[in-house]
Motif scaffolding. Structure first.
Motif, PDB file in Angstrom:
ATOM      1  N   VAL A 114       0.733  -1.143  -0.112  1.00 46.24           N
ATOM      2  CA  VAL A 114      -0.056   0.017   0.042  1.00 46.24           C
ATOM      3  C   VAL A 114       0.914   1.245   0.014  1.00 46.24           C
ATOM      4  O   VAL A 114       1.680   1.396   0.593  1.00 46.24           O
ATOM      5  N   LEU A 115       0.624   2.214  -1.042  1.00 50.59           N
ATOM      6  CA  LEU A 115       1.540   3.279  -0.890  1.00 50.59           C
ATOM      7  C   LEU A 115       0.706   4.443   0.106  1.00 50.59           C
ATOM      8  O   LEU A 115      -0.287   4.821   0.016  1.00 50.59           O
ATOM      9  N   VAL A 116       1.523   4.849   1.211  1.00 52.71           N
ATOM     10  CA  VAL A 116       0.895   5.511   2.449  1.00 52.71           C
ATOM     11  C   VAL A 116       1.166   6.886   2.295  1.00 52.71           C
ATOM     12  O   VAL A 116       1.963   7.455   1.762  1.00 52.71           O
ATOM     13  N   HIS A 117       0.324   7.604   3.131  1.00 53.04           N
ATOM     14  CA  HIS A 117       0.044   8.952   3.360  1.00 53.04           C
ATOM     15  C   HIS A 117       0.629   9.579   2.095  1.00 53.04           C
ATOM     16  O   HIS A 117       1.599  10.614   2.199  1.00 53.04           O
ATOM     17  N   PRO A 118       0.068   9.526   0.938  1.00 53.94           N
ATOM     18  CA  PRO A 118       0.724  10.287  -0.351  1.00 53.94           C
ATOM     19  C   PRO A 118       0.400  11.755  -0.382  1.00 53.94           C
ATOM     20  O   PRO A 118       1.147  12.295  -1.068  1.00 53.94           O
ATOM     21  N   ASN A 119      -0.292  12.287   0.623  1.00 54.91           N
ATOM     22  CA  ASN A 119      -0.447  13.891   0.487  1.00 54.91           C
ATOM     23  C   ASN A 119       0.317  14.435   1.876  1.00 54.91           C
ATOM     24  O   ASN A 119       0.046  15.673   1.867  1.00 54.91           O
ATOM     25  N   ARG A 120       1.434  13.718   2.636  1.00 54.45           N
ATOM     26  CA  ARG A 120       2.022  14.293   3.587  1.00 54.45           C
ATOM     27  C   ARG A 120       3.131  15.292   3.171  1.00 54.45           C
ATOM     28  O   ARG A 120       4.331  14.917   3.072  1.00 54.45           O
ATOM     29  N   PHE A 121       2.372  16.325   2.629  1.00 57.36           N
ATOM     30  CA  PHE A 121       3.665  17.305   1.881  1.00 57.36           C
ATOM     31  C   PHE A 121       4.839  17.808   2.676  1.00 57.36           C
ATOM     32  O   PHE A 121       5.745  18.146   1.995  1.00 57.36           O
ATOM     33  N   PHE A 122       4.593  17.733   3.893  1.00 60.35           N
ATOM     34  CA  PHE A 122       5.452  18.529   4.895  1.00 60.35           C
ATOM     35  C   PHE A 122       6.786  17.625   5.116  1.00 60.35           C
ATOM     36  O   PHE A 122       7.730  17.879   5.726  1.00 60.35           O
ATOM     37  N   SER A 123       6.515  16.346   4.660  1.00 54.16           N
ATOM     38  CA  SER A 123       7.755  15.276   5.041  1.00 54.16           C
ATOM     39  C   SER A 123       7.765  14.143   3.906  1.00 54.16           C
ATOM     40  O   SER A 123       8.665  14.366   2.764  1.00 54.16           O
TER      41      SER A 123
END
Ligand SMILES: [Zn+2]
Ligand SMILES: [Zn+2]
Length: 296
Positions: A114-123
């Protein structure tokens, strides 16, 4: 037209999360405490960063999954039931080749990625083009319970991938590290029995939905109509619901609201896919997998 419904096999709804941390990486709590935090869950995966944490010690959760979060500086990827041999020459470096190799080895081992937290742009996040360059992964983490609504929700990326025709399921996980991140988002799986094999089989078939507290009794197809039966009882039936049917590119196909226990959408044949999101007043929610709609 043909409507592929992942919710056809019968069984029991089981609740669990695949993505959580312990002191074996950067979690605050040892494994035994994490088991206690998830008391009442039917299954639980432990996915420390770049390590496969062994399940051991006292626990009441009936079924557990080995997992790992491959954690490059750029992107994170969850592998559930990875083979231990991936640790032999392990590198978390993000290249499509390296990550794809992990996906392939995990799939060959009977597990899934599973590709996880794809929108965690700060990290650590995923560019859509990298997600589209990857293959054979089973899903995208559309709801991460870390606690930042701007960064933890990724229905946009899921819709973008689905709209290219690639079939991936949506997952909800806590990604718990600290106090207060437990039991925020989970997966509700219709499995024949509570075993690793039966749960993985149901997950691969898409016979599950993401929940933050509300749910579906079931989702069925009658002719060309998708019928979502919402979780129902005397108390829930008195509460207001907001149901949205989404199609290709995240297009809103229909909205139904009211003190309802069922919502329906009649397919036209050009939707590509239809997925259902439902909110109970107070904010508890449930998100279905897509039903794929094909013109014959
Ligand atoms: Zn992560
Ligand atoms: Zn994590």
């Amino acid at each position: 037209m043909k409507i592929a419904n992942p919710y056809t096999n019968q069984g029991t709804w089981l609740k669990g999360s695949f993505h959580n941390h312990t002191t074996n990486s950067d979690g605050w709590f040892p494994l035994e405490t994490v088991y206690k935090m998830y008391g009442g869950y039917d299954f639980l995966g432990i996915s420390d960063h770049d390590k496969i944490t062994k399940h051991e010690g006292k626990r009441e959760i009936p079924t557990v999954f080995e997992a790992i979060e491959v954690s490059s500086r750029q992107t994170h990827m969850l592998l559930v039931q990875p083979p231990h041999k991936i640790m032999e020459d392990y590198s978390n470096e993000f290249t499509i080749e390296n990550y794809q190799r992990f996906v392939d080895l995990t799939v060959e081992n009977g597990g899934f990625a599973v590709l996880v937290h794809p929108n965690r742009f700060f990290s650590n996040y995923w560019n859509l083009e990298d997600m589209l360059a990857m293959d054979r992964y089973l899903g995208v983490e559309v709801y991460n319970g870390d606690g930042n609504p701007e960064y933890d929700i990724a229905f946009d990326k899921w819709d973008a991938i689905l709209s290219t025709g690639y079939r991936v399921w949506g997952f909800g996980n806590d990604d718990s590290h600290v106090y207060g991140q437990e039991k925020r988002a989970w997966n509700v799986v219709m499995a024949e029995e509570n075993t690793t094999e039966a749960i993985i089989r149901a997950i691969k078939a898409g016979n599950f939905y993401v929940s933050t507290g509300y749910g579906f009794e079931g989702i069925r197809v009658e002719g060309n109509t998708i019928v979502a039966d919402l979780r129902s009882n005397e108390l829930l039936d008195k509460m207001y619901k907001y149901v949205t049917f989404f199609g290709k590119d995240g297009k809103v196909l229909k909205e139904s609201t009211g003190r309802i226990s069922q919502a329906q959408y009649e397919c036209q044949g050009n939707e590509g896919y239809v997925r259902v999101a439902v909110y109970l007043e107070g904010g508890y929610s449930a998100f279905s997998q897509p039903l794929f709609v094909e013109k014959e």
